[in-house]
Each structure stands twice: as structure tokens, then as C-alpha cells.
Design an enzyme around this catalytic site. Structure first.
Site, PDB file in Angstrom:
ATOM      1  N   LYS A 179     -19.003  24.891  32.465  1.00  0.00           N
ATOM      2  CA  LYS A 179     -18.358  26.397  33.437  1.00  0.00           C
ATOM      3  C   LYS A 179     -19.126  26.417  34.663  1.00  0.00           C
ATOM      4  O   LYS A 179     -20.136  25.722  35.043  1.00  0.00           O
ATOM      5  CB  LYS A 179     -18.716  27.631  33.008  1.00  0.00           C
ATOM      6  CG  LYS A 179     -18.272  28.657  31.665  1.00  0.00           C
ATOM      7  CD  LYS A 179     -18.361  29.880  31.315  1.00  0.00           C
ATOM      8  CE  LYS A 179     -17.587  30.211  30.135  1.00  0.00           C
ATOM      9  NZ  LYS A 179     -18.835  30.959  29.007  1.00  0.00           N
ATOM     10  N   GLY A 186     -14.413  23.439  32.766  1.00  0.00           N
ATOM     11  CA  GLY A 186     -14.162  21.699  32.817  1.00  0.00           C
ATOM     12  C   GLY A 186     -14.940  21.342  31.761  1.00  0.00           C
ATOM     13  O   GLY A 186     -15.513  22.359  30.690  1.00  0.00           O
ATOM     14  N   GLY A 187     -14.492  20.291  30.714  1.00  0.00           N
ATOM     15  CA  GLY A 187     -15.425  19.376  29.800  1.00  0.00           C
ATOM     16  C   GLY A 187     -16.810  19.436  29.779  1.00  0.00           C
ATOM     17  O   GLY A 187     -17.703  19.454  28.937  1.00  0.00           O
ATOM     18  N   ASP A 200      -9.194  10.755  35.946  1.00  0.00           N
ATOM     19  CA  ASP A 200      -8.668  11.606  35.621  1.00  0.00           C
ATOM     20  C   ASP A 200      -8.535  12.134  37.111  1.00  0.00           C
ATOM     21  O   ASP A 200      -8.268  13.126  37.571  1.00  0.00           O
ATOM     22  CB  ASP A 200      -9.649  13.128  34.914  1.00  0.00           C
ATOM     23  CG  ASP A 200      -9.035  13.756  34.517  1.00  0.00           C
ATOM     24  OD1 ASP A 200      -7.738  13.505  34.592  1.00  0.00           O
ATOM     25  OD2 ASP A 200      -9.232  14.944  33.499  1.00  0.00           O
ATOM     26  N   GLY A 221     -13.200  28.336  36.781  1.00  0.00           N
ATOM     27  CA  GLY A 221     -12.745  27.285  36.432  1.00  0.00           C
ATOM     28  C   GLY A 221     -13.877  26.979  35.274  1.00  0.00           C
ATOM     29  O   GLY A 221     -15.466  26.817  35.251  1.00  0.00           O
TER      30      GLY A 221
END
Ligand SMILES: *[C@@H]1O[C@H](CO)[C@@H](O)[C@H](O)[C@H]1NC(C)=O
Ligand SMILES: *[C@@H]1O[C@H](CO)[C@@H](O)[C@H](O)[C@H]1NC(C)=O
Ligand SMILES: *[C@@H]1O[C@H](CO)[C@@H](O)[C@H](O)[C@H]1NC(C)=O
Ligand SMILES: *[C@@H]1O[C@H](CO)[C@@H](O)[C@H](O)[C@H]1NC(C)=O
Ligand SMILES: *[C@@H]1O[C@H](CO)[C@@H](O)[C@H](O)[C@H]1NC(C)=O
Ligand SMILES: *[C@@H]1O[C@H](CO)[C@@H](O)[C@H](O)[C@H]1NC(C)=O
Ligand SMILES: *[C@@H]1O[C@H](CO)[C@@H](O)[C@H](O)[C@H]1NC(C)=O
Length: 845
Positions: free
Chosen positions: A523, A519-520, A633, A517
Site C-alpha cells: 500500500k 500497488g504490487g 511498466d 494507492g
């Protein structure tokens, strides 16, 4: 666990019946809501006033606890039972290791008594005299950091609160490394007329209006000049204690009493519900002084918390005069004149007629920590013998601006006020189409870049951590005073430290093939450490943030441990690396199990259990720490499933709406990722509250029900936004049409209704109208229960994987819960075990 409504109704009925049968006193008040629970008791308890307190098993339907909780313990010291003065309610207790709630359906809104009984019983595993905890209602703090240090003391707390919704939640939250306990609970409707809306103010003199907006804690209730009046003799099961020990100069007073039959209640004013005749039939008056100076005051002094204001109710009844207009006296509260030349016979047009008056004593008048009530003869007295009397007095603490009766912490740091601007904004918001929202969104992103943006700038926390209330300047700040260092120093488990080499090895030198994945933050790699699969998040080391801040944040993160939050295992900060190691969630994001992949469909029951798990995780996030952390989120890709389909909320430490220091694509990607889940109020005001998470969770619920994305631009315009589409369809009574066809046939109607109701409430326009995660959880559990009863027979055929959804542990716990016996969770790492000795003691009583 929630009980079916019929059962609750039955309880209520039984309570009412029992009451009716036993209320032999002159006036009867039948409380529409009447919950009496003797916590920890294996059997019902009948008090000498005829009331029956439900046993623990009988009342467990009101109790909803976190699943990892050791629920109940009976303690029964032999000594105590022999002491006849103590109430049997103190002989057993329930102990909570984790936050736990009693929820009571409320039939009649308005004022209710809440009475709580505490006694720190001895127990081999728990030291209750050292336990510290907080008790809150839905919007009020009753007790904060409360403890009973003296094991010879029974503590009784009584509150009068205005309940404005159809249920009351009493939450017991132990402080860190502590437990909470409760011996007995009463929740009883109070008569409407008990507390009027206005009272006399003293400084400045005038009327004090708006008492209905306050909650009260009864600090003192005295039967002046008489004996103790117990619940048996009171119309509302109150206790009135003798006034002797509060008198400053008892020698100056003498008691007077008349038969209660002589007390005649007026047509308007005092009633037996305000105070029973026993109170008015006794009084203190001035002793025949025989001294040179017959002029003095009768004085009562009661110590109180000086940071609060108090409602003081004085009860008078002229049982001393032989004729009208003989008795004139002054009343002082903390030296301020409350009533001058009070002439009871004129006020009541007679003798032996009860009269009461309410005063509000402002905190500013309580300088040295006591409420001082004085009565003394009026100097311009026409009567031959100077005298003054007092029959009863009550002192009640008023809740403060933090909606607390104990300190400045509010139960919910996110109290919001609606104003006109907001309403206008709401009106505008309603008419906004998807495009307009998109524009707004872009505005939001731009705003984030400005120095005045709502995200704290230039600290690691602003992007590693979700916002928490105390860090948000726009949230009520005075109600939160936890300092960061106090959290860091509170003795937490920091997780494991990993060397960079260990992690290199685990990920084959951060092999791109191991990336699961992005993400912000950076990795995410799948790695293997000591044979265990882990998720490794590697931060972008080019970031300017300091390693120290990173470490501090890890300390904060690692204190969040919950079965339904993905746990942080450890970290690495070697060579300016910022790497977090999490448990690996084998089955990945919930979303993949709903649509857009080839995975097998989940059954309705599985979906409910997953939603319940996620709700638990979020509820813990919001309430489990002193600060209350907002996820920011919530979405189906941030709810992960382990190999047993247990849902865990992820990314609670990695809020993606970052500060300006991160490049804009990152920020906008993050915001776009949550598009469809964003709280409309959050748009308008840029104020984050827990209720923003609740909104997003509402979208998740519909996503689970309908198995479609929160936002699907390919669909016709009115269907693009799932939240709006589902609300619309539901309003039309057509929700069935949009349910995932795979499960549509297997959902019971009741379960569906409850579920949709919860989801719909989450999507309320205003945060204040949305339920808390705790409430949502309750609804979902209820929905599961309703499904359970409906499909119990059909479940065998329903889905084989269904059975696999609950882990063995979970099933065990469920069975135990259903059994409604003493629950002992052996798996709890606190190492607590049941002590059969105590149970034996109990039965051998
Ligand atoms: C019980 O009584 C004995 C002697 O009367 C005393 O030593 C002991 O501390 C008491 N236990 C409790 C729990 O009060
Ligand atoms: C329980 O805790 C209190 C206060 O921390 C302490 O004084 C007492 O000795 C403890 N009792 C036991 C049995 O450990
Ligand atoms: C309870 O609160 C509601 C809403 O503020 C109010 O209308 C009502 O009068 C209050 N009831 C009492 C008994 O104070
Ligand atoms: C309570 O009521 C009983 C009768 O119901 C009466 O005999 C008794 O004196 C009362 N007690 C007090 C303290 O007033
Ligand atoms: C009674 O108390 C009030 C207020 O404290 C005081 O002003 C007054 O002088 C007192 N009266 C007498 C006779 O002491
Ligand atoms: C007490 O007085 C202060 C200032 O005089 C005022 O702001 C406050 O609202 C008062 N509190 C109550 C409960 O009347
Ligand atoms: C409060 O002040 C009064 C005198 O004004 C004094 O008699 C009393 O002892 C004080 N009470 C406390 C709790 O300090």
C-alpha cells in the site's frame, strides 16, 4: 534544442559555400554533410585551411543537453595561444556535467569522418585532467572511460563511420562524479570510394569481405619520407604525420622525393581523394648500404591495442626507378607475407603512378601490441640494385563485435538480431486479434511461474527493481561487465533512514484513510514528515525476501536521481519492515488529467511539456546508469505530476510483474494493468529491452493526444486498442478525427505532424526499428518548438494555466538557452559559478 530545418539547411549551405570558396587544391570534394564546431568558442574560428568552425552560440541548435546541465564554459590559458603550433581549436572547450548530445541531420548516408579534439584546459571549478567520460554515436562506442591525464597533450581522435540514418547523435556521458569535455568537433561526409568493401586477409591468405559493416578509428596516418601534411594540403582535411619516429632502423633508409606535378593518378585505382599527391611524391627507400649484406627490411612499428583488428593501407608510388620492372620487393605485416615480389610498374603500367593496397590484420596476429610493417627486396630479384620503397601508410582500428572502438562495452546492451523465426512470429503477431493477445498474455503469466521464467527468481530485486540489462541473461551479457558491488561502492547517496515510529507518526499508524494507492508492492500512504508531504510505500512484510537484499536494492535505487524521476527520499527496514519513502506528487497521475476525472483539461503545450519531461526521465533511466534500466511498466498512471505540472516517472523501482513467490492474482493484475501498453515483440520473445519502454511510451503519446484509455473494451472492436486504432487512422491520414476535441483547435499542424511521427515510430513492430528515448525526446522538443512558433501570438488567450506549467526555474533556463550565450546554472548543487575572468581573458586576447 532542435533547430528548425530551414536553419539547419542554411548552416549546411553556408558550410558548403565556404568550402567551395576555399578549396583551391587540385581536386575538390564537396562533402554533402559538413559540420565544424569550435566548442566553447564565442566566435567563429577560421583555420589556415580556410575552413570556418562555428562558434558555440552558432552551433547550439545541434546541442541537446539535460536541462539541469551547466552547459558551457570557456577556458583560455594565455600560454597556449602563444604557442603557434597548436590549433586554435584547442583553446576553448565545452564542459558537460551530465550526458549531453550533439545531433546532426545527415543529408547523405554512408561513410563520414568524425574528428574530435580534446585538450584539458585549466579551469577553476573543474579539473579536466581528472575527468573521465564516454563518447558514443547512435550505435557505436567511440571512447569509453576516456580521459586526458596529461595537460600538455592535445588529443585528436578521428573516426570513419557509416551513418545509416538521417541523423547522427554524438553523446558525451561523464562518469559518475566527473565531467565530459570537448574542444572541437568535425562531422564530414567521406567519399564513397574511400573504403572499399574488401581487403587482403593474411591469416589465412585470402580476401576479407564486409568492411562496410565496420567502423574505423584512424590510429596512424603517415607520410613516409616526407613532411607533415596538414588539412590544408589534403583533399579530405586529413593530417599525415612524418614516419621518422616509427622506423626501427632509420639509418637504413633514405628519403626520396619528386615534384608533385610528376605524380600521375591512374584511370582506376588511387585518386587524389585516397591520398593527395604530396604523399606519393615522397618515399623512403633503402639506403645505399655499402655493406656486405644489402638485404634487409625497412621496418615501421606502431603500438596498438592488441584486442582489435586493423585495416592497414599501404601507399606506393615508384618514384625511384629509371625504367619499368626494376623494382621488386616483399611486404610483410607483423611478419606475415602481405605481397611477394611486388612490381609496381607492372601493376600500374608506368612510373610515378600511385598504387595502394589494403590489408586486414586480425587481432590474433597482433600479439605484442604493435603493428609492424616491413618492406624488403625480393630475393629472386632480377633487378641490379635491391631496393624497396614505401610512400604512405595508414592504420585503422576496426570496431569489434560490441560495436565499440574502445573496450568491450557496447553503447546499447540490447543489440538484437532478427531471425527468420522472429519474422514468422511478427507475421503471426500482426494477425492476432485482441483475444489472441489475451491468450498469449495468459501464457506469459504461466511462464512467469515456471522456474525458467525470465524474471530472476527468489531475489528481492526481481520485484523491487525493474529489470536491468545486466541481470537479464537473455540480453547480450558480454558487453556489460559492471558488477553489482561496483555500483554499491561507487559512493552514492543512500537516502535517509527513517525509524518505524517516525513513519507510524507520519501516517497516523498506517491509517487506511491515508492510503492513496495500492500497488504490487503493497500500500501507498500519504504521510507528512517535518511538514513535508511524502508518499510512503509499505512492502508486504510477509514476503520471504531478506532485509539485506532490500538494503542493497535501496542503494541501487537511490542512485537514480533525476528531475523527472520521482525521488526516493529514504527507507525503513526496522522489524522486517520494507518501507520506501518517496517525494509526494501533488497532482497525481497524468491519466487523471486526460480523462475519467473532473480535472481541468491540459493545454496542448502543457501536454507536450509533460511528455517531454517523462521522456527525459525514461531516457535517463535507460542511459543514466552504466546498466541501463528498463522501466517495464510505462503508462499514464505511472507518470505523476507535481504542483507545477512537472512530470516525473514513478514506479521505476517497483516493477510489478513479479516472480512466482507472489500470489498469481498479483501478477496477473499487474500484467493486466499494462495491457494495451505491452510491446508486441516482448510477447513473442519475452525479451525485455529499452525499446519495450519506447513502445509503451508511444501508447502514452497517443493517449495524451486522444485523451482516451490505451484499451477501451466499450468501443467498437477496431477501436479497442488505441495503438492499433491510432496507427490505422494515421495511415489513412485521418489522425485529426481522433484528437481530443478539447485541444484539436489549438494544435499547430507542424507540431501535430512531428508529434504523431514520434508516437508512430515508437510503435514500430520491431524494437530495432523504434527510436531511442533520446530520439523521441528530440522529436517532442521539436514538436514543442513548432507549436511555440505557431501559437506564440495566440497563447495569451489559450490558457492561463499554461503559464503556470513551467516553473520559474525552467523559464529562466529556457530564456538563457534561447539567448545562446554561456549558460550558467546557479541552481546546480555542484556550486559551480561562471568565472568572468575567463571570459575577460578571452575578449582581451
Ligand atoms: C604558463 O606559463 C608559465 C610560465 O611559462 C607556467 O608556469 C604556467 O604553468 C603556464 N600555465 C599553463 C596553463 O600552461
Ligand atoms: C587534477 O587531477 C589530477 C589527476 O587526478 C591531479 O594530478 C592534479 O593535481 C589535479 N589538478 C588540480 C589543479 O587539482
Ligand atoms: C553503409 O551501410 C549500409 C547498410 O549496411 C550499406 O548498404 C552501405 O554500403 C554502407 N556504406 C559504406 C560506404 O560502407
Ligand atoms: C602545401 O601546399 C602548398 C601549395 O598549396 C605547398 O607550397 C606546400 O609545400 C605544401 N606542403 C606540403 C607539406 O606538402
Ligand atoms: C624481412 O621481414 C620478414 C618478416 O619479418 C622476414 O621473414 C625476412 O626474413 C626479413 N628479411 C630480411 C632480409 O631480413
Ligand atoms: C580474426 O580471426 C578470428 C579467428 O581466426 C576470427 O574469428 C575473427 O573473425 C577474425 N577477425 C577479423 C576482424 O577478421
Ligand atoms: C614486439 O616484438 C618485436 C619482436 O618480435 C620487438 O622488436 C618489439 O619491440 C615488440 N614491441 C613491443 C611494443 O613490445
Amino acid at each position: 534544442m532542435a533547430a528548425p530545418p530551414r536553419l539547419l539547411l542554411l548552416f549546411t549551405l553556408i558550410n558548403v559555400l565556404v568550402l567551395n570558396a576555399s578549396s583551391s587544391s587540385s581536386t575538390s570534394f564537396t562533402p554533402p554533410d559538413n559540420y565544424l564546431i569550435n566548442c566553447g568558442s564565442p566566435e567563429d574560428t577560421v583555420l589556415d585551411d580556410g575552413r570556418v568552425f562555428k562558434s558555440d552560440p552558432q552551433s547550439s541548435s545541434y546541442l541537446s543537453t539535460d536541462e539541469d546541465v551547466l552547459t558551457s564554459i570557456n577556458a583560455f590559458p594565455k600560454n597556449l595561444s602563444s604557442s603557434s603550433s597548436s590549433s586554435p581549436l584547442y583553446l576553448t572547450a565545452r564542459i558537460f556535467e551530465h550526458e549531453s548530445m550533439y545531433r546532426f541531420p545527415i543529408v547523405n548516408l554512408g561513410r563520414h569522418f568524425i574528428r574530435l579534439y580534446f585538450y584539458p584546459l585549466p579551469h577553476p571549478s573543474y579539473n579536466l585532467t581528472s575527468s573521465t567520460f564516454t563518447v558514443t554515436t547512435d550505435d557505436l562506442v567511440l571512447l569509453h572511460g576516456f580521459s586526458v591525464k596529461d595537460n600538455s597533450k592535445m588529443v585528436f581522435k578521428e573516426y570513419l563511420i557509416n551513418i545509416t540514418s538521417d541523423k547522427l547523435t554524438l553523446t558525451f556521458s561523464p562518469m559518475k562524479k566527473s565531467v565530459a569535455f570537448i574542444n572541437a568537433i568535425e562531422v564530414i561526409s567521406a567519399p564513397e570510394e574511400l573504403i572499399p568493401d574488401s581487403a587482403s586477409a593474411l591469416l589465412p591468405v585470402g580476401a576479407f569481405n564486409g568492411l562496410k559493416d565496420y567502423a574505423f578509428e584512424v590510429s596512424y596516418r603517415l607520410n613516409v619520407g616526407g613532411p607533415m601534411v596538414t588539412p590544408k594540403n589534403d583533399t579530405l582535411w586529413r593530417t599525415w604525420i612524418p614516419d621518422g619516429k616509427f622506423m626501427i632502423f632509420p639509418e637504413g633508409s633514405k628519403t626520396v622525393s619528386v615534384p608533385t606535378e610528376m605524380i600521375e593518378y591512374p584511370k582506376s585505382g588511387a585518386t587524389p581523394l585516397i591520398a593527395p599527391p604530396w604523399i606519393y611524391a615522397t618515399a623512403d627507400q633503402m639506403a645505399d648500404s655499402g655493406t656486405s649484406d644489402p638485404n634487409f627490411n625497412l621496418t615501421w612499428e606502431m603500438s596498438v591495442d592488441p584486442s582489435f583488428s586493423y585495416l592497414v593501407r599501404l601507399h606506393f608510388c615508384d618514384i625511384v626507378s629509371k625504367g619499368l620492372n626494376e623494382l621488386y620487393f616483399n611486404v610483410y605485416l607483423n611478419g606475415l607475407l602481405g605481397a611477394s615480389s611486388l612490381d609496381l610498374s607492372t601493376l600500374t603500367s608506368g612510373l610515378a603512378i600511385p598504387y595502394y593496397q589494403d590489408f586486414v590484420l586480425n587481432a590474433s596476429s597482433i600479439s605484442n601490441g604493435s603493428v609492424i610493417i616491413q618492406v624488403g627486396p625480393s630475393s629472386n630479384t632480377q633487378s641490379s640494385v635491391p631496393n624497396a620503397i614505401m610512400n604512405g601508410l595508414e592504420v585503422m582500428k576496426l570496431s569489434n563485435s560490441a560495436r565499440s572502438l574502445d573496450g568491450l562495452f557496447s553503447s546499447d546492451g540490447t543489440k538484437t538480431k532478427r531471425n527468420l523465426a522472429m519474422r514468422v512470429a511478427a507475421g503471426v503477431g500482426l494477425t492476432l486479434g485482441a483475444t489472441a493477445i489475451l491468450l498469449l498474455l495468459m501464457g506469459l503469466v504461466r511462464r512467469q511461474k515456471s522456474p525458467k521464467g525470465y524474471v530472476k527468481q527468489k531475489t528481492f530485486s526481481s520485484w523491487l527493481l525493474p529489470l536491468n540489462s545486466s541481470q537479464c541473461s537473455f540480453l547480450s551479457s558480454k558487453s556489460k561487465s559492471t558488477t553489482f558491488s561496483s555500483i554499491v561502492n561507487s559512493g552514492l547517496n543512500l537516502g535517509r533512514y527513517f525509524t518505524l515510529n517516525e513513519l507510524r507518526e507520519a501516517t497516523k499508524n498506517f491509517d487506511e484513510k491515508a492510503v492513496v494507492g495500492v500497488g504490487g508492492f503493497g500500500k501507498v500512504y500519504l504521510g507528512e514528515l517535518d511538514g513535508t508531504k511524502v508518499a510512503i510505500k509499505r512492502g508486504n512484510s510477509s514476503s520471504s525476501q531478506g532485509i539485506n537484499e532490500f538494503q542493497t536494492e535501496i542503494q541501487l535505487l537511490s542512485k537514480l536521481r533525476h528531475r523527472h524521476l520521482v525521488s526516493l527520499i529514504g527507507y525503513c527496514d526496522e522489524q522486517s519492515e520494507m518501507i520506501l519513502v518517496y517525494e509526494y506528487m501533488a497532482y497525481g497521475p497524468l491519466r487523471d488529467h486526460l480523462y475519467g476525472s473532473n480535472l481541468a483539461s491540459l493545454s496542448w503545450r502543457q501536454r507536450l511539456e509533460i511528455c517531454i519531461g517523462a521522456a527525459r526521465g525514461l531516457h535517463y533511466l535507460h542511459t543514466g546508469s552504466t546498466q541501463g534500466i528498463i522501466h517495464r511498466d510505462v503508462k499514464t498512471t505511472n507518470i505523476l505530476l507535481d504542483e507545477n505540472f512537472v512530470a516525473k516517472v514513478a514506479d521505476f523501482g517497483l516493477s510489478k510483474a513479479g516472480p512466482a513467490s507472489l500470489d498469481q492474482t498479483h501478477v496477473s493484475t499487474a500484467v493486466k494493468g499494462s495491457f494495451g501498453y505491452l510491446d508486441p515483440e516482448y510477447f513473442r520473445r519475452q525479451q525485455l529491452t529499452e525499446k519495450s519502454d519506447v513502445y509503451s511510451f508511444g501508447v502514452v503519446l497517443f493517449e495524451v493526444l486522444c485523451a482516451r484509455p490505451a484499451l477501451d473494451p466499450a468501443l467498437p472492436r477496431e477501436q479497442v486498442n488505441l495503438a492499433e486504432w491510432a496507427k490505422q487512422q494515421n495511415a489513412k491520414g485521418a489522425i485529426e478525427k481522433i484528437i481530443d476535441p478539447v485541444i484539436a483547435g489549438s494544435i499547430s499542424q507542424e507540431s501535430l505532424i512531428k508529434f504523431v511521427e514520434a508516437a508512430e515510430k515508437c510503435l514500430a513492430e520491431y524494437g530495432v526499428d523504434r527510436p531511442s528515448m533520446g530520439d523521441v525526446l528530440w522529436h517532442l522538443e521539436y514538436a514543442l518548438q513548432l507549436q511555440g512558433t505557431a501559437s506564440a501570438s495566440a497563447s495569451a488567450s489559450a490558457s492561463a494555466s499554461d503559464a503556470a506549467s513551467a516553473s520559474d526555474d525552467e523559464k529562466k533556463k529556457k530564456i538563457v538557452e534561447k539567448d545562446e550565450t554561456v549558460v550558467v546554472d546557479m541552481s546546480d548543487d555542484s556550486g559551480v559559478v561562471a568565472n568572468p575572468m575567463f571570459l575577460e581573458n578571452f575578449h582581451g586576447r
